[in-house]
Design an enzyme around this catalytic site. Sequence first.
Site, PDB file in Angstrom:
ATOM      1  N   GLU A 254       0.885  -1.173   0.000  1.00 54.51           N
ATOM      2  CA  GLU A 254       0.000   0.000   0.000  1.00 54.51           C
ATOM      3  C   GLU A 254       0.914   1.211   0.000  1.00 54.51           C
ATOM      4  OE1 GLU A 254      -1.598   3.161   0.666  1.00 54.51           O
ATOM      5  OE2 GLU A 254      -1.817   2.538   2.756  1.00 54.51           O
ATOM      6  N   CYS A 290      -1.356   9.183   2.591  1.00 57.33           N
ATOM      7  CA  CYS A 290      -1.311   8.784   1.185  1.00 57.33           C
ATOM      8  C   CYS A 290      -2.645   8.978   0.490  1.00 57.33           C
ATOM      9  CB  CYS A 290      -0.857   7.336   1.064  1.00 57.33           C
ATOM     10  SG  CYS A 290      -1.875   6.174   2.000  1.00 57.33           S
TER      11      CYS A 290
END
Length: 484
Positions: A254, A290
């Site tokens: 991720e 993010c």
Amino acid sequence: MLPTLVDTYQLYIDGQWVEPEGGRYEDISPVTEQVIATAPDASVDQVGAAIGAARRAFDDGPWATTSAEDRAECLNQLGQALLKYADDFFALSRVEWGCTENERLMQIDGAAFMSMHAAQLATQLADQEVTGIGAGKTLLRHEPLGVVSILTPWNFPHCLNVMKLNHALAAGDTVVLKPSPLTPAAGLALARLIDEHTDIPPGVVNVVTPSSVEAARLLTTDPRVDMVSFTGSSVVGRQVMSAAGDTLKRILLELGGKSACIILDDTEVTDEMLQQLLFDCCSLHSGQACILQSRLLLPDSLHDDVVERLVTLARAVKVGDPADPEVQMGPLISDAQRGRVEAHVAGALDEGAQLATGGHRPAGLDVGFYFEPTILTGVQPNSVIAQEEVFGPVLSVIRYRDDRDAVAIANNSAYGLSGAVWGGDVDRAVGVARRIRTGQVAVNGCGAGGAPFGGFKLSGLGREGGGITGVHQYMEPMAIGVPA
């Protein structure tokens, strides 16, 4: 009892607290710039010992053959302990990574409920009958992968430590957890809860905090490791993938994002919407997330009004010490990160962007790694600031002509993690969302809760969460043909 989770910890290997062979390194608070603890620096051999403990616990210990109900009980114990000591973890989060009151639910409190949910998922794992051609039947089952290296970042360390650990344990795997060297106490405090408040057997969870690349790299190269679960930058993600490739480890990555938020020209722009937009696009954990939609795409008809109102809201954000419950945005994680953000803003101005607000250290905050909420206008889609992840509270405003142009700009990125579309006509907004190549899109502020989380392109491989799907990421499918 845990009066404080900021402590001088040892390494946690095979159910024992072990003195580090590599000495200790400083854990510095981004709020005060002072040392709050020293972390144990694991040697290469000690990381290897942690891997060995996890390997034995899986191959010879009881965990892989423990019933789903017993694994669930251990996860429920962890969830109860996380609830009980949530205030302690929040206190730790404020000083170690600058977590504010408005982030507490996502950063701290939610972790306990994730453990309890994982306990439920553990009991739902079952063989599935698959229809095939010919006599007999096929049973599809999912087997635990084995030893999992969990490598977590510094921006959301507690919830990511817990989430990844939950899924691995629910699957029946054993774990070596390596937190970021910038937030080592988050992982070691979690080990303390596991050690003192759960029945998880020794060796099933090991926590090591090496500072050296060589020691950390072993967690991606050692053949005794079956899977690497990593959250962090795309640059490091490539290195993890390359290192794990020699032994064909399973990987879950991720990674970064440079997501777009599209405001359609039929949107009713309310103050409440703009407050949410500013948080989701700019100020969430000081821009160190993010999932931030750090590119704001506006049509000419709304551009000036939206920018003016966002600038007013950004200037009203209270930046400061997270110990103050009224503070809405804390510091960046380090002086180096603040310097990186400053350099990105300066580079954007050199490329022709205009500074609408922010761009500096807030007045009166001379100690701590603080940076103002920053809005840049006149940003071009191909500019560096529109293409590279800043990881700071910087919002880039880009004009677009029509829906097709907005989608093209949104997709003009090496990343594809999240996104947002706002519009008066929901069907139109959903139609635009469908054309964005990204892992998840929120329409009119409605997030994709409960779905598997992950990204396209440089934003990663695999998916976290999403119910049983998240547990299956830590397992291997196996088919058994059974005669009629």
